[in-house]
Design a protein around this motif. Structure first.
Motif, PDB file in Angstrom:
ATOM      1  N   TYR A 192      -7.166   5.789   7.116  1.00 62.07           N
ATOM      2  CA  TYR A 192      -6.861   4.695   8.026  1.00 62.07           C
ATOM      3  C   TYR A 192      -7.188   3.362   7.358  1.00 62.07           C
ATOM      4  O   TYR A 192      -8.249   3.220   6.740  1.00 62.07           O
ATOM      5  CB  TYR A 192      -7.651   4.870   9.328  1.00 62.07           C
ATOM      6  N   VAL A 193      -6.285   2.395   7.501  1.00 61.89           N
ATOM      7  CA  VAL A 193      -6.447   1.095   6.834  1.00 61.89           C
ATOM      8  C   VAL A 193      -7.604   0.324   7.461  1.00 61.89           C
ATOM      9  O   VAL A 193      -7.672   0.160   8.683  1.00 61.89           O
ATOM     10  CB  VAL A 193      -5.137   0.275   6.943  1.00 61.89           C
ATOM     11  N   SER A 194      -8.520  -0.127   6.594  1.00 62.72           N
ATOM     12  CA  SER A 194      -9.665  -0.891   7.101  1.00 62.72           C
ATOM     13  C   SER A 194      -9.568  -2.341   6.612  1.00 62.72           C
ATOM     14  O   SER A 194      -8.746  -2.657   5.749  1.00 62.72           O
ATOM     15  CB  SER A 194     -10.967  -0.250   6.611  1.00 62.72           C
ATOM     16  N   ARG A 195     -10.416  -3.179   7.156  1.00 63.29           N
ATOM     17  CA  ARG A 195     -10.397  -4.583   6.744  1.00 63.29           C
ATOM     18  C   ARG A 195     -11.185  -4.759   5.461  1.00 63.29           C
ATOM     19  O   ARG A 195     -12.267  -4.191   5.308  1.00 63.29           O
ATOM     20  CB  ARG A 195     -11.015  -5.462   7.845  1.00 63.29           C
ATOM     21  N   GLY A 196     -10.656  -5.571   4.556  1.00 70.58           N
ATOM     22  CA  GLY A 196     -11.379  -5.869   3.315  1.00 70.58           C
ATOM     23  C   GLY A 196     -11.941  -7.266   3.356  1.00 70.58           C
ATOM     24  O   GLY A 196     -12.379  -7.735   4.414  1.00 70.58           O
ATOM     25  N   LYS A 197     -11.878  -7.945   2.222  1.00 68.53           N
ATOM     26  CA  LYS A 197     -12.448  -9.300   2.132  1.00 68.53           C
ATOM     27  C   LYS A 197     -11.514 -10.344   2.735  1.00 68.53           C
ATOM     28  O   LYS A 197     -11.833 -11.524   2.742  1.00 68.53           O
ATOM     29  CB  LYS A 197     -12.685  -9.650   0.650  1.00 68.53           C
ATOM     30  N   GLN A 198     -10.329  -9.903   3.178  1.00 64.31           N
ATOM     31  CA  GLN A 198      -9.302 -10.782   3.760  1.00 64.31           C
ATOM     32  C   GLN A 198      -8.825 -11.834   2.748  1.00 64.31           C
ATOM     33  O   GLN A 198      -8.465 -12.942   3.108  1.00 64.31           O
ATOM     34  CB  GLN A 198      -9.847 -11.515   5.025  1.00 64.31           C
ATOM     35  N   LEU A 199      -8.858 -11.449   1.486  1.00 64.34           N
ATOM     36  CA  LEU A 199      -8.501 -12.378   0.409  1.00 64.34           C
ATOM     37  C   LEU A 199      -7.080 -12.163  -0.081  1.00 64.34           C
ATOM     38  O   LEU A 199      -6.407 -13.109  -0.488  1.00 64.34           O
ATOM     39  CB  LEU A 199      -9.440 -12.135  -0.773  1.00 64.34           C
ATOM     40  N   ALA A 206      -0.924  -9.186  -0.098  1.00 62.20           N
ATOM     41  CA  ALA A 206      -1.776  -8.466   0.854  1.00 62.20           C
ATOM     42  C   ALA A 206      -2.022  -7.043   0.336  1.00 62.20           C
ATOM     43  O   ALA A 206      -1.137  -6.459  -0.290  1.00 62.20           O
ATOM     44  CB  ALA A 206      -1.098  -8.422   2.199  1.00 62.20           C
ATOM     45  N   THR A 207      -3.204  -6.510   0.562  1.00 51.36           N
ATOM     46  CA  THR A 207      -3.484  -5.124   0.162  1.00 51.36           C
ATOM     47  C   THR A 207      -4.057  -4.355   1.338  1.00 51.36           C
ATOM     48  O   THR A 207      -5.000  -4.810   1.988  1.00 51.36           O
ATOM     49  CB  THR A 207      -4.515  -5.056  -0.988  1.00 51.36           C
ATOM     50  N   ALA A 208      -3.485  -3.191   1.615  1.00 56.94           N
ATOM     51  CA  ALA A 208      -4.028  -2.314   2.649  1.00 56.94           C
ATOM     52  C   ALA A 208      -5.170  -1.519   2.010  1.00 56.94           C
ATOM     53  O   ALA A 208      -4.975  -0.878   0.974  1.00 56.94           O
ATOM     54  CB  ALA A 208      -2.946  -1.382   3.161  1.00 56.94           C
ATOM     55  N   ASN A 209      -6.351  -1.590   2.619  1.00 56.02           N
ATOM     56  CA  ASN A 209      -7.545  -0.980   2.004  1.00 56.02           C
ATOM     57  C   ASN A 209      -7.920   0.346   2.670  1.00 56.02           C
ATOM     58  O   ASN A 209      -7.900   0.463   3.891  1.00 56.02           O
ATOM     59  CB  ASN A 209      -8.756  -1.913   2.152  1.00 56.02           C
ATOM     60  N   LEU A 210      -8.292   1.322   1.850  1.00 55.90           N
ATOM     61  CA  LEU A 210      -8.837   2.587   2.372  1.00 55.90           C
ATOM     62  C   LEU A 210     -10.207   2.805   1.731  1.00 55.90           C
ATOM     63  O   LEU A 210     -10.366   2.626   0.525  1.00 55.90           O
ATOM     64  CB  LEU A 210      -7.964   3.788   1.981  1.00 55.90           C
ATOM     65  N   GLU A 254      -6.932   0.053  -2.794  1.00 55.01           N
ATOM     66  CA  GLU A 254      -6.159  -1.028  -2.176  1.00 55.01           C
ATOM     67  C   GLU A 254      -4.736  -0.923  -2.642  1.00 55.01           C
ATOM     68  O   GLU A 254      -4.488  -0.851  -3.840  1.00 55.01           O
ATOM     69  CB  GLU A 254      -6.662  -2.384  -2.632  1.00 55.01           C
ATOM     70  N   THR A 255      -3.812  -0.950  -1.697  1.00 57.38           N
ATOM     71  CA  THR A 255      -2.417  -0.824  -2.096  1.00 57.38           C
ATOM     72  C   THR A 255      -1.606  -2.029  -1.629  1.00 57.38           C
ATOM     73  O   THR A 255      -1.709  -2.443  -0.474  1.00 57.38           O
ATOM     74  CB  THR A 255      -1.812   0.509  -1.594  1.00 57.38           C
ATOM     75  N   HIS A 256      -0.854  -2.584  -2.570  1.00 57.70           N
ATOM     76  CA  HIS A 256       0.076  -3.655  -2.215  1.00 57.70           C
ATOM     77  C   HIS A 256       1.456  -3.029  -2.145  1.00 57.70           C
ATOM     78  O   HIS A 256       1.955  -2.475  -3.127  1.00 57.70           O
ATOM     79  CB  HIS A 256       0.047  -4.777  -3.252  1.00 57.70           C
ATOM     80  N   SER A 259       7.892  -5.415  -0.816  1.00 54.91           N
ATOM     81  CA  SER A 259       8.859  -5.710   0.261  1.00 54.91           C
ATOM     82  C   SER A 259       8.362  -5.206   1.610  1.00 54.91           C
ATOM     83  O   SER A 259       9.055  -4.450   2.303  1.00 54.91           O
ATOM     84  CB  SER A 259      10.221  -5.058  -0.023  1.00 54.91           C
ATOM     85  N   PHE A 260       7.167  -5.616   1.960  1.00 56.37           N
ATOM     86  CA  PHE A 260       6.588  -5.161   3.239  1.00 56.37           C
ATOM     87  C   PHE A 260       5.685  -6.263   3.784  1.00 56.37           C
ATOM     88  O   PHE A 260       4.931  -6.883   3.027  1.00 56.37           O
ATOM     89  CB  PHE A 260       5.766  -3.884   2.997  1.00 56.37           C
ATOM     90  N   THR A 261       5.767  -6.519   5.088  1.00 56.79           N
ATOM     91  CA  THR A 261       4.939  -7.610   5.634  1.00 56.79           C
ATOM     92  C   THR A 261       4.211  -7.254   6.933  1.00 56.79           C
ATOM     93  O   THR A 261       3.491  -8.080   7.476  1.00 56.79           O
ATOM     94  CB  THR A 261       5.816  -8.859   5.933  1.00 56.79           C
ATOM     95  N   ASP A 262       4.387  -6.016   7.446  1.00 52.88           N
ATOM     96  CA  ASP A 262       3.779  -5.676   8.750  1.00 52.88           C
ATOM     97  C   ASP A 262       2.264  -5.547   8.674  1.00 52.88           C
ATOM     98  O   ASP A 262       1.692  -5.367   7.609  1.00 52.88           O
ATOM     99  CB  ASP A 262       4.339  -4.335   9.264  1.00 52.88           C
ATOM    100  N   ASN A 263       1.660  -5.569   9.849  1.00 53.13           N
ATOM    101  CA  ASN A 263       0.219  -5.347   9.965  1.00 53.13           C
ATOM    102  C   ASN A 263      -0.070  -3.837   9.902  1.00 53.13           C
ATOM    103  O   ASN A 263       0.616  -3.053  10.551  1.00 53.13           O
ATOM    104  CB  ASN A 263      -0.224  -5.930  11.322  1.00 53.13           C
ATOM    105  N   LEU A 264      -1.061  -3.445   9.108  1.00 52.73           N
ATOM    106  CA  LEU A 264      -1.349  -2.006   8.961  1.00 52.73           C
ATOM    107  C   LEU A 264      -2.762  -1.626   9.407  1.00 52.73           C
ATOM    108  O   LEU A 264      -3.157  -0.462   9.302  1.00 52.73           O
ATOM    109  CB  LEU A 264      -1.180  -1.600   7.484  1.00 52.73           C
TER     110      LEU A 264
END
Ligand SMILES: Cc1cc2nc3c(=O)[nH]c(=O)nc-3n(C[C@H](O)[C@H](O)[C@H](O)COP(=O)(O)O)c2cc1C
Ligand SMILES: Nc1ncnc2c1ncn2[C@@H]1O[C@H](COP(=O)(O)OP(=O)(O)O)[C@@H](O)[C@H]1O
Length: 306
Positions: A192-199, A206-210, A254-256, A259-264
């Motif tokens: 499940y994607v968690s919050r990172g440093k919001q950087l 943007a990177t989705a963090n696990l 962390e995955t970038h 061509s994707f912009t949605d909230n995960l």
């Protein structure tokens, strides 16, 4: 599939079981051949199928300092075994009481506690105190214990051995190509994607963090990946590591996604690792990190075009 976890296993089943025995870390082609064979026998006999396993390799019990050893985290092990249409998955605790059972008591336990009819295992399977029990013992004593025993031959690809320890070595050096061949599927992480440093978003990617298993057997660095969200596959570039540029300590994935912009956030995503690109670098400034990530992204785009 029913999942049961215990010190020993116990089930009030009148019905008999065909059980596949093994640690099955990796669920590679050889492991799956064993479990599939158990499934087929259970169908033929008209009884239920089961896998009896451990959460971690047995050597981690004897070597408490072992690190970076795990190929398959539990959520993925459950998913892969379920996909083989198995009825029961038993996790036995890696504890002295279980590991020091004599060979006889181990087999009696399988008979009495879960009503085993047939054991299916690999050619090099060992069990009981000091791993004294082996396939020779099983075959010799099957009749006495009223068990059928099926031993699967060593599984090879083009004459090459398929084993968890070979796959660990490949993952540690980033040879995903060969590891994926032995696994029979693309090595993946799911969570499940968690919050990172919001950087990330501020830096322009943007990177989705696990958060990943601390002892996951995978080389830190940047990978060409595919990310699967709600069954849809996206091209992506993934970093596994501690972000040394920011002096972080926690190892994250962390995955970038291109061509994707949605909230995960809070969404479950699956990341398949295809190729290792480079090691993580401690950059002197954020600009250099940004430039390098832009190059990584170009590299990934080219990979998927050709
Ligand atoms: C493709 C890619 C490559 C990366 N390479 C590095 C690297 O070499 N060194 C590093 O310190 N961090 C690296 N990172 C991690 C970034 O530092 C991190 O994504 C950024 O700080 C945003 O963090 P956040 O998601 O916690 O906000 C990389 C990230 C990505 C997506
Ligand atoms: N292309 C993308 N790749 C990855 N995450 C994305 C992408 N576009 C939007 N997101 C969203 O942005 C979040 C990441 O933003 P970021 O600023 O890197 O914060 P964090 O520090 O939480 O990773 C992801 O968790 C996801 O919800």
């Amino acid at each position: 599939m029913v999942i049961l976890e215990n010190e020993f296993v116990k089930l009030n089943n009148d019905e008999k079981l065909v059980v596949a025995l093994g640690t099955f870390d990796g669920l590679h082609l050889g492991h799956r051949a064993i479990i599939e064979s158990a499934k087929q026998i259970s169908k033929r006999k008209g009884i239920k199928s089961a896998v009896l396993t451990f959460e971690k390799p047995v050597f981690t019990y004897f070597n408490k300092n072992a690190s970076d050893y795990l190929i398959t985290p539990k959520n993925i092990k459950n998913e892969l075994i379920k996909s083989l249409d198995i009825d029961y998955l038993f996790y036995v605790k890696l504890e002295k009481n279980f590991l020091s059972l004599s060979q006889e008591r181990f087999l009696l336990m399988l008979k009495q506690n879960i009503n085993v009819d047939t054991i299916v295992c690999g050619y090099n399977y060992t069990f009981g105190k000091n791993a004294n029990g082996n396939t020779e013992y099983l075959i010799k004593n099957a009749n006495y214990f009223g068990l059928d025993v099926v031993v699967c031959d060593e599984f090879t690809i083009e004459g090459e051995k398929v084993s968890s320890s070979i796959i660990r070595d490949l993952l540690k050096v980033g040879n995903l190509n060969y590891a994926n061949k032995l696994l029979g599927y693309n090595y993946y992480i799911k969570g499940y994607v968690s919050r990172g440093k919001q950087l990330g978003a501020r830096l322009g990617f943007a990177t989705a963090n696990l958060i990943i298993e601390p002892n996951l057997c995978i080389r830190n660095g940047v990978y060409i990946t595919k990310t699967i969200i709600d069954g849809i596959e996206y091209h992506s570039v993934t970093n596994i590591g501690i972000n040394p540029t920011f002096d972080s300590k926690e190892r994250v994935l962390e995955t970038h996604i291109l061509s994707f912009t949605d909230n995960l956030y809070e969404k479950e995503i699956k990341i398949e690792l295809l190729e290792f690109i480079r090691d993580e670098i401690k950059f002197n400034n954020i600009d250099d990190l940004k430039k390098r990530i832009e190059l990584d992204i170009q590299f990934v785009k080219k990979y998927f075009v050709t």
